[in-house]
Design a protein around this motif. Structure first.
Motif, mmCIF file in Angstrom:
data_model
loop_
_atom_site.group_PDB
_atom_site.id
_atom_site.type_symbol
_atom_site.label_atom_id
_atom_site.label_comp_id
_atom_site.label_asym_id
_atom_site.label_seq_id
_atom_site.Cartn_x
_atom_site.Cartn_y
_atom_site.Cartn_z
ATOM 1 N N THR A 47 -40.820 25.707 -21.402
ATOM 2 C CA THR A 47 -39.995 26.354 -22.422
ATOM 3 C C THR A 47 -39.433 27.679 -21.910
ATOM 4 O O THR A 47 -38.243 27.960 -22.061
ATOM 5 N N ALA A 48 -40.301 28.468 -21.276
ATOM 6 C CA ALA A 48 -39.856 29.772 -20.778
ATOM 7 C C ALA A 48 -38.748 29.603 -19.735
ATOM 8 O O ALA A 48 -37.772 30.347 -19.728
ATOM 9 N N VAL A 49 -38.910 28.609 -18.866
ATOM 10 C CA VAL A 49 -37.883 28.362 -17.840
ATOM 11 C C VAL A 49 -36.556 28.018 -18.513
ATOM 12 O O VAL A 49 -35.508 28.575 -18.178
ATOM 13 N N LEU A 50 -36.605 27.126 -19.485
ATOM 14 C CA LEU A 50 -35.366 26.722 -20.150
ATOM 15 C C LEU A 50 -34.741 27.896 -20.897
ATOM 16 O O LEU A 50 -33.526 28.100 -20.843
ATOM 17 N N PHE A 51 -35.589 28.674 -21.582
ATOM 18 C CA PHE A 51 -35.075 29.800 -22.375
ATOM 19 C C PHE A 51 -34.454 30.888 -21.501
ATOM 20 O O PHE A 51 -33.677 31.690 -21.985
ATOM 21 N N THR A 52 -34.862 30.960 -20.243
ATOM 22 C CA THR A 52 -34.261 31.982 -19.382
ATOM 23 C C THR A 52 -33.163 31.388 -18.516
ATOM 24 O O THR A 52 -32.082 31.957 -18.415
ATOM 25 N N PHE A 53 -33.414 30.230 -17.933
ATOM 26 C CA PHE A 53 -32.430 29.677 -17.000
ATOM 27 C C PHE A 53 -31.097 29.393 -17.695
ATOM 28 O O PHE A 53 -30.034 29.736 -17.185
ATOM 29 N N ILE A 54 -31.169 28.796 -18.858
ATOM 30 C CA ILE A 54 -29.922 28.366 -19.515
ATOM 31 C C ILE A 54 -29.023 29.553 -19.885
ATOM 32 O O ILE A 54 -27.855 29.570 -19.492
ATOM 33 N N PRO A 55 -29.530 30.556 -20.582
ATOM 34 C CA PRO A 55 -28.630 31.684 -20.867
ATOM 35 C C PRO A 55 -28.205 32.440 -19.610
ATOM 36 O O PRO A 55 -27.077 32.903 -19.539
ATOM 37 N N ILE A 56 -29.086 32.525 -18.609
ATOM 38 C CA ILE A 56 -28.693 33.234 -17.388
ATOM 39 C C ILE A 56 -27.574 32.467 -16.682
ATOM 40 O O ILE A 56 -26.637 33.043 -16.156
ATOM 41 N N PHE A 57 -27.664 31.144 -16.719
ATOM 42 C CA PHE A 57 -26.631 30.319 -16.082
ATOM 43 C C PHE A 57 -25.276 30.587 -16.730
ATOM 44 O O PHE A 57 -24.238 30.498 -16.083
ATOM 45 N N GLY A 58 -25.267 30.916 -17.997
ATOM 46 C CA GLY A 58 -24.017 31.199 -18.694
ATOM 47 C C GLY A 58 -23.714 32.685 -18.789
ATOM 48 O O GLY A 58 -22.868 33.101 -19.572
ATOM 49 N N ALA A 59 -24.417 33.507 -17.978
ATOM 50 C CA ALA A 59 -24.253 34.962 -18.084
ATOM 51 C C ALA A 59 -22.804 35.378 -17.858
ATOM 52 O O ALA A 59 -22.083 34.796 -17.047
ATOM 53 N N TYR A 60 -22.415 36.408 -18.589
ATOM 54 C CA TYR A 60 -21.029 36.870 -18.482
ATOM 55 C C TYR A 60 -20.981 38.395 -18.354
ATOM 56 O O TYR A 60 -20.438 38.937 -17.400
ATOM 57 N N ALA A 61 -21.568 39.068 -19.331
ATOM 58 C CA ALA A 61 -21.449 40.520 -19.385
ATOM 59 C C ALA A 61 -22.189 41.201 -18.236
ATOM 60 O O ALA A 61 -21.675 42.154 -17.640
ATOM 61 N N VAL A 62 -23.393 40.727 -17.902
ATOM 62 C CA VAL A 62 -24.185 41.397 -16.866
ATOM 63 C C VAL A 62 -23.476 41.359 -15.511
ATOM 64 O O VAL A 62 -23.282 42.413 -14.896
ATOM 65 N N PRO A 63 -23.044 40.176 -15.020
ATOM 66 C CA PRO A 63 -22.330 40.204 -13.735
ATOM 67 C C PRO A 63 -21.033 41.004 -13.814
ATOM 68 O O PRO A 63 -20.633 41.633 -12.838
ATOM 69 N N LEU A 64 -20.372 41.012 -14.975
ATOM 70 C CA LEU A 64 -19.109 41.727 -15.120
ATOM 71 C C LEU A 64 -19.319 43.238 -15.002
ATOM 72 O O LEU A 64 -18.577 43.925 -14.304
#
Ligand SMILES: Nc1ncnc2c1ncn2[C@@H]1O[C@H](COP(=O)(O)OP(=O)(O)O)[C@@H](O)[C@H]1O
Ligand SMILES: [Mg+2]
Lengths: 307, 367
Positions: A205-222
């Motif tokens: 669960t923890a992996v999914l909860f972190t990997f999925i939103p990080i994969f869609g990250a937008y603001a942080v890399p920007l």
């Protein structure tokens, strides 16, 4: 016969999901098969152009980098979250520690990113402190690189990993660790051979909860990353706001969503049954969360993006 | 092979301000079936955990096999524990649970199989090797826990109330099986229990504990027949207590003015002086009950009225109120020889008679 009210209770949720989840998703699917409008938007004409456009080396490179950054950040997050969740679960005052984990949620996501800029920037706290201690007076460049992006991503998603890990570790019978030690295992062996298999559900669960939103990250890399830190979320946003190729943005979103959904589905299927009980997580809801987070990225981009 | 196997010297352990163990010392012999017996909360588990290495004592030391182990972590000690909750690993099969210590030691696979089946057969569980713990009954889980704790061939096996989660009938059965396993493997067992029947029936020696102290160490007979204190006498089985000042003493013969019972003659090694306040005790089965006045010298006789006869097949328990107002308990076995005795019923006037030698002085306060 007892009357079954299940359907009635489920109706509001079904309605909610249809309107705010299925409908936007359908719109994105539809857009991806339409012709691009001249100044953004779409024209009502069927086209596979968006999908053929995806096959370009730049996009592939960004996709691979996104995957790499997401994996690195996820691994780091889990490695930090495991001892955190453990210490919360074993603590005498769980409530206070849980509170500390949750506190960051009270501050806006963007504000917290800017806080990191204030810490890591050229004139930031960290550089000032180092200067004070006699290090290089011109300071160090902490921001605008891959490492900074990963650092801030880990910070952002740590609570999402700590909470599910805490809740499974809390249910774990710590006598098992003593039994393992008693039978000759070292401390580390007892964690790896006894605790980890029994909290697998929480880790998944923890992996999914972190990997999925990080994969869609937008603001942080920007905001934290440099030009080379671009991730798929940024590419999609650029297609919407700058290049104005909405069908391509939709097609990339769809492809990413589909691939991740399939991956999650396989991941969830692979879980042995007894670990599902421990996990307390419905695999369907994980998939759903993934899709929602994708859609959220998408809709936010349309509004100019607050992530 | 004789010699002390586990030596606990002056061990103290506190949790915050609460002293769970107060200066506890024990010497346990090699191969002994040694029980720690005491009421719940008296520190039995804490003592076991100090021996196993889960708790560090605040003071004192622990030796196993003659070697100092104080401060060593549990994996470095040559003893293994059977936990009260069994603590079987839920993600592993019965086979892998038992094999766990061998896997840690990286024992070759063939040897693992041989050793695991040898120990599973010791507890008669070969047929269940591939089951998960969740598929086993309480008694079976118990056996797996025992096999797993024995596979490292420890010199000491620590058992923390291993039978408490089983129902009464199974408990009796498992107890006998434990005794048989002890005979077979021949190692030291340290067995924690709050059940005096369990402790009496299997132990070589028993340490009776209360409130963090060891009150008495001895064989079941010594503990039962010669309790060192009123607490031990009351905790082990049922007993009758006589309290009062000493009237006279000749050698080992002490005369005591017992509250509610009149003068009682006690023949015991413990020396009490005239004027001391003493407590003496006698077991209910050592008191004779009869309708007629018993004819014998050197015997204590107390008169009373049957307040409550409790019939339970093999014996009857009588609660008798003495003329002085004390209550005494008497067990009368229904053996063949007693058939001729007229039945004693509720409200009957009875004579209680008992020998001075069957009384034990358990407390003595200087007068
Ligand atoms: N880790 C601990 N923290 C605080 N108190 C404890 C701890 N372990 C045991 N105690 C206390 O020490 C006393 C003895 O406990 P224990 O050894 O478990 O008793 P027993 O096994 O004889 O029932 C109890 O009053 C218990 O509450
Ligand atoms: Mg206990």
């Amino acid at each position: 016969m007892k009357k079954n009210y299940g359907t009635a209770y489920a109706a509001p949720q079904a309605l909610w999901l249809t309107v705010f989840f299925a409908a936007p998703l359908l719109i994105i699917i539809a857009y991806s098969f339409l012709k691009k409008g001249l100044y953004g938007g779409v024209e009502l004409e069927f086209s596979l152009r968006a999908y053929t456009d995806m096959a370009n080396p730049t996009l592939l490179r960004v996709a691979l980098k996104t995957l790499w950054v997401s994996l690195a950040a996820t691994v780091a997050t889990i490695l930090i979250a495991l001892p955190c969740g453990y210490s919360v679960a074993r603590s005498q005052n769980q409530a206070i520690r849980l509170f500390l984990v949750i506190v960051p949620f009270w501050t806006n996501f963007l504000v917290r990113i800017y806080a990191w800029i204030a810490i890591l920037g050229n004139e930031g706290f960290l550089n000032q402190a180092l200067r004070f201690l006699g290090f290089r007076p011109e300071g160090y460049q902490f921001l605008y690189n891959q490492g900074a992006v990963i650092l801030v991503l880990v910070y952002m998603y740590l609570p999402y990993a700590i909470l599910p890990l805490f809740s499974t570790i809390d249910k774990f019978d710590f006598t098992l660790l003593e039994a393992a030690r008693d039978l000759g295992a070292s401390r580390m062996q007892s964690y790896i051979k006894v605790m980890l298999p029994n909290i697998r559900g929480g880790v998944v669960t923890a992996v999914l909860f972190t990997f999925i939103p990080i994969f869609g990250a937008y603001a942080v890399p920007l905001l934290i990353g440099g030009k080379d830190s671009y991730m798929l979320g940024n590419v999609i946003a650029d297609q919407v706001t700058k290049t104005r190729n909405w069908p391509l943005a939709a097609a990339i979103s769809m492809t990413v969503t589909l691939i991740t959904a399939i991956a999650v589905f396989l991941f969830a299927l692979k879980k042995p049954k007894e670990h599902l009980e421990v996990a307390d997580v419905d695999p369907a809801s994980i998939g759903h969360d993934l899709l929602v987070s994708k859609v959220r990225v998408k809709t936010m981009h349309k509004k100019g993006g607050e992530r | 092979m004789k010699g002390s196997d586990v030596a606990v010297s002056s061990v103290s352990k506190s949790f915050g301000a609460f002293a769970a163990l107060k200066d506890v010392s024990l010497e346990i012999q090699k191969g002994e079936f040694f029980s720690l017996l005491g009421p719940s909360g008296c520190g039995k588990t804490t003592l076991l955990r100090v021996i196993a290495g889960f708790e560090d004592p605040d003071a004192g030391s622990v030796k196993i096999d003659g070697a100092e182990v104080t401060g060593l972590s549990p994996d470095k000690r040559h003893c293994n524990t059977v936990f009260q909750s069994y603590a079987l690993f839920p993600h592993l099969t019965v086979f892998e649970n038992v094999a766990f210590p061998l896997r840690i030691k990286k024992t070759p696979a063939r040897l693992v199989k041989e050793l695991v089946f040898k120990h599973l057969s010791l507890v008669q569980l070969e047929a269940h090797a591939n089951k998960k713990p969740s598929q086993l009954s309480g008694g079976q889980k118990q056996r797996v826990a025992i096999a797993r704790a024995l596979i490292n061939e420890p010199s000491v096996l620590l058992l923390d109330e291993p039978l408490s989660a089983l129902d009464a009938k199974l408990r009796q059965h498992m107890l006998m099986e434990l005794d048989a396993i002890h005979d077979k493997v021949g190692i030291t067992f340290i067995y924690v229990t709050h059940d005096q029947q369990e402790a009496l029936s299997v132990s070589d020696r028993i340490a009776v504990m209360n409130a963090g102290l060891v009150l008495q160490v001895g064989s079941p007979q010594q503990i039962y027949e010669n309790p060192a204190s009123e607490f031990v006498a009351r905790f082990i089985g049922e007993t009758n207590i006589f309290q009062g000042p000493v009237l006279s003493r000749h050698g080992t013969l002490t005369t005591l003015e017992a509250e509610g019972c009149g003068t009682i003659l006690v023949d015991d090694e413990t020396i009490a002086n005239v004027g001391d306040r003493i407590t003496a005790t006698i077991r209910p089965e050592k008191i004779r009950i009869s309708n007629e006045i018993p004819a014998a010298d050197n015997i204590n006789i107390v008169r009373g009225i049957v307040e409550e006869p409790v019939y339970s097949g093999f014996q009857t328990k009588y609660i008798v109120r003495t003329e002085g107002g004390a209550r005494l308990t008497i067990f009368r076995q229904h053996a063949a020889w007693s058939e001729g005795i007229p039945d004693i019923e509720w409200k009957d006037k009875v004579y209680l008679s008992f020998s001075a030698r069957d009384l034990v002085i358990v407390e003595r306060d200087k007068g």
